[in-house]
Every structure is written in structure tokens, then in C-alpha cells.
Write a protein that holds these residues in place. Sequence first.
Motif, PDB file in Angstrom:
ATOM      1  N   GLN A  83       0.825  -1.209   0.000  1.00  0.00           N
ATOM      2  CA  GLN A  83       0.000   0.000   0.000  1.00  0.00           C
ATOM      3  C   GLN A  83       0.860   1.260   0.000  1.00  0.00           C
ATOM      4  OE1 GLN A  83      -2.991  -0.279   3.083  1.00  0.00           O
ATOM      5  NE2 GLN A  83      -4.071  -1.884   1.978  1.00  0.00           N
ATOM      6  N   GLY A  84       1.912   1.246  -0.829  1.00  0.00           N
ATOM      7  CA  GLY A  84       2.758   2.411  -1.009  1.00  0.00           C
ATOM      8  C   GLY A  84       3.820   2.622   0.061  1.00  0.00           C
ATOM      9  N   VAL A  85       3.928   1.722   1.018  1.00  0.00           N
ATOM     10  CA  VAL A  85       4.902   1.833   2.104  1.00  0.00           C
ATOM     11  C   VAL A  85       5.850   0.648   2.032  1.00  0.00           C
ATOM     12  CG1 VAL A  85       5.197   1.907   4.611  1.00  0.00           C
ATOM     13  CG2 VAL A  85       3.206   2.983   3.568  1.00  0.00           C
ATOM     14  N   GLU A  86       7.164   0.915   2.156  1.00  0.00           N
ATOM     15  CA  GLU A  86       8.134  -0.171   2.176  1.00  0.00           C
ATOM     16  C   GLU A  86       8.274  -0.688   3.601  1.00  0.00           C
ATOM     17  OE1 GLU A  86      11.811   0.906   0.313  1.00  0.00           O
ATOM     18  OE2 GLU A  86      10.959   0.503  -1.671  1.00  0.00           O
ATOM     19  N   CYS A  87       8.108  -2.005   3.760  1.00  0.00           N
ATOM     20  CA  CYS A  87       8.142  -2.638   5.077  1.00  0.00           C
ATOM     21  C   CYS A  87       9.140  -3.788   5.058  1.00  0.00           C
ATOM     22  CB  CYS A  87       6.770  -3.200   5.428  1.00  0.00           C
ATOM     23  SG  CYS A  87       5.418  -2.033   5.325  1.00  0.00           S
ATOM     24  N   GLU A  88       9.852  -3.973   6.154  1.00  0.00           N
ATOM     25  CA  GLU A  88      10.712  -5.143   6.281  1.00  0.00           C
ATOM     26  C   GLU A  88       9.820  -6.350   6.522  1.00  0.00           C
ATOM     27  OE1 GLU A  88      13.459  -4.449   9.437  1.00  0.00           O
ATOM     28  OE2 GLU A  88      14.455  -2.829   8.374  1.00  0.00           O
ATOM     29  N   GLY A  89      10.255  -7.489   5.998  1.00  0.00           N
ATOM     30  CA  GLY A  89       9.436  -8.677   6.165  1.00  0.00           C
ATOM     31  C   GLY A  89      10.217  -9.963   6.048  1.00  0.00           C
TER      32      GLY A  89
ATOM     33  N   ILE B 206       5.064  -8.952   7.511  1.00  0.00           N
ATOM     34  CA  ILE B 206       5.765  -7.680   7.475  1.00  0.00           C
ATOM     35  C   ILE B 206       5.666  -6.982   8.829  1.00  0.00           C
ATOM     36  CG2 ILE B 206       5.449  -7.356   4.998  1.00  0.00           C
ATOM     37  CD1 ILE B 206       3.193  -5.340   5.668  1.00  0.00           C
ATOM     38  N   ALA B 207       6.596  -6.059   9.046  1.00  0.00           N
ATOM     39  CA  ALA B 207       6.573  -5.214  10.238  1.00  0.00           C
ATOM     40  C   ALA B 207       6.158  -3.824   9.787  1.00  0.00           C
ATOM     41  CB  ALA B 207       7.947  -5.181  10.888  1.00  0.00           C
ATOM     42  N   ILE B 208       5.038  -3.333  10.294  1.00  0.00           N
ATOM     43  CA  ILE B 208       4.585  -1.993   9.932  1.00  0.00           C
ATOM     44  C   ILE B 208       5.534  -0.990  10.572  1.00  0.00           C
ATOM     45  CG2 ILE B 208       2.702  -0.332  10.142  1.00  0.00           C
ATOM     46  CD1 ILE B 208       0.775  -2.687  10.016  1.00  0.00           C
ATOM     47  N   PRO B 209       6.170  -0.130   9.754  1.00  0.00           N
ATOM     48  CA  PRO B 209       7.219   0.757  10.274  1.00  0.00           C
ATOM     49  C   PRO B 209       6.722   1.866  11.190  1.00  0.00           C
ATOM     50  CG  PRO B 209       6.769   1.247   7.982  1.00  0.00           C
ATOM     51  CD  PRO B 209       5.972   0.025   8.335  1.00  0.00           C
TER      52      PRO B 209
ATOM     53  N   LEU C 172       0.502   4.653  11.381  1.00  0.00           N
ATOM     54  CA  LEU C 172       0.072   4.519   9.991  1.00  0.00           C
ATOM     55  C   LEU C 172      -1.186   3.668   9.913  1.00  0.00           C
ATOM     56  CD1 LEU C 172       0.805   5.115   7.041  1.00  0.00           C
ATOM     57  CD2 LEU C 172       2.111   3.000   7.040  1.00  0.00           C
ATOM     58  N   ASP C 173      -2.271   4.233   9.393  1.00  0.00           N
ATOM     59  CA  ASP C 173      -3.524   3.506   9.281  1.00  0.00           C
ATOM     60  C   ASP C 173      -3.555   2.828   7.922  1.00  0.00           C
ATOM     61  OD1 ASP C 173      -7.064   4.391   9.273  1.00  0.00           O
ATOM     62  OD2 ASP C 173      -6.046   2.472   9.290  1.00  0.00           O
ATOM     63  N   MET C 174      -3.343   1.510   7.905  1.00  0.00           N
ATOM     64  CA  MET C 174      -3.302   0.784   6.643  1.00  0.00           C
ATOM     65  C   MET C 174      -4.601   0.041   6.375  1.00  0.00           C
ATOM     66  SD  MET C 174       0.587  -0.557   6.851  1.00  0.00           S
ATOM     67  CE  MET C 174       0.787  -0.955   5.131  1.00  0.00           C
ATOM     68  N   GLY C 175      -5.588   0.214   7.243  1.00  0.00           N
ATOM     69  CA  GLY C 175      -6.850  -0.482   7.067  1.00  0.00           C
ATOM     70  C   GLY C 175      -7.829   0.341   6.259  1.00  0.00           C
ATOM     71  N   ALA C 176      -8.750  -0.308   5.583  1.00  0.00           N
ATOM     72  CA  ALA C 176      -9.755   0.392   4.790  1.00  0.00           C
ATOM     73  C   ALA C 176     -10.795   1.064   5.693  1.00  0.00           C
ATOM     74  CB  ALA C 176     -10.442  -0.592   3.844  1.00  0.00           C
ATOM     75  N   VAL C 177     -11.094   0.463   6.831  1.00  0.00           N
ATOM     76  CA  VAL C 177     -12.089   0.999   7.750  1.00  0.00           C
ATOM     77  C   VAL C 177     -11.422   1.558   9.004  1.00  0.00           C
ATOM     78  CG1 VAL C 177     -14.082   0.418   9.148  1.00  0.00           C
ATOM     79  CG2 VAL C 177     -13.843  -0.570   6.894  1.00  0.00           C
ATOM     80  N   GLY C 178     -10.437   0.863   9.497  1.00  0.00           N
ATOM     81  CA  GLY C 178      -9.739   1.292  10.708  1.00  0.00           C
ATOM     82  C   GLY C 178      -8.346   0.715  10.734  1.00  0.00           C
TER      83      GLY C 178
ATOM     84  N   GLU D 193       5.244 -10.489  -6.918  1.00  0.00           N
ATOM     85  CA  GLU D 193       6.704 -10.581  -6.809  1.00  0.00           C
ATOM     86  C   GLU D 193       7.396  -9.264  -7.134  1.00  0.00           C
ATOM     87  OE1 GLU D 193       7.695 -13.692  -9.518  1.00  0.00           O
ATOM     88  OE2 GLU D 193       7.228 -15.274  -8.088  1.00  0.00           O
ATOM     89  N   SER D 194       6.816  -8.473  -8.011  1.00  0.00           N
ATOM     90  CA  SER D 194       7.440  -7.208  -8.425  1.00  0.00           C
ATOM     91  C   SER D 194       7.509  -6.201  -7.291  1.00  0.00           C
ATOM     92  CB  SER D 194       6.668  -6.604  -9.605  1.00  0.00           C
ATOM     93  OG  SER D 194       5.333  -6.303  -9.218  1.00  0.00           O
ATOM     94  N   ARG D 195       6.782  -6.433  -6.214  1.00  0.00           N
ATOM     95  CA  ARG D 195       6.794  -5.516  -5.077  1.00  0.00           C
ATOM     96  C   ARG D 195       7.647  -6.021  -3.920  1.00  0.00           C
ATOM     97  NH1 ARG D 195       0.781  -2.940  -4.846  1.00  0.00           N
ATOM     98  NH2 ARG D 195       0.832  -2.167  -6.973  1.00  0.00           N
ATOM     99  N   VAL D 196       8.476  -7.027  -4.211  1.00  0.00           N
ATOM    100  CA  VAL D 196       9.328  -7.623  -3.186  1.00  0.00           C
ATOM    101  C   VAL D 196      10.770  -7.602  -3.679  1.00  0.00           C
ATOM    102  CG1 VAL D 196       9.792  -9.735  -1.861  1.00  0.00           C
ATOM    103  CG2 VAL D 196       7.440  -9.134  -2.465  1.00  0.00           C
TER     104      VAL D 196
END
Length: 67
Positions: free
Chosen positions: A15-21, A35-38, A42-48, A61-64
Motif C-alpha cells: 500500500q505504497g509503504v516499504e516494510c521489512e518482512g 511484514i513489520a509496519i514501520p 500509519l492507518d493501513m486499514g480500509a475501515v480502521g 513478486e514485483s513488489r518484493v
Amino acid sequence: MTKYSPGDAVIVEFQGVECEGEVIRQSSGFVMARIAIPDVELDMGAVGARLDPQPLVCVPESRVRAA
């Protein structure tokens, strides 16, 4: 196509954020990783906000990339 093995350290764009995983598995052009949310604010949920600070995600794979 880069081949990842379970346990490999990676950087995941989620979702546009680079996270270690860590890779859980790879299949059919997708990688499942924990993944670890940095930023806990940061609210990464659609509702909450997500309640798990280390969610399991499945991304193309292109995002890893290797950490």
C-alpha cells in the motif's frame, strides 16, 4: 523472477509503504510474507487501523526485493 525461500528477509512494498518482512512462501507470481509496519500510527486499514503490528500479506513478486 527471483526465487525466495521461507525465512528470507525481504523489503515489501505494501500500500505504497516499504516494510521489512520475512517470506512465508512464494507461488504463482505472488509472495506471502509477514511484514513489520514501520509506523504504528500509519492507518493501513480500509475501515480502521490494523490490530496486528506484523500482518501477513500477499503481494506480487514485483513488489518484493531482498533485504
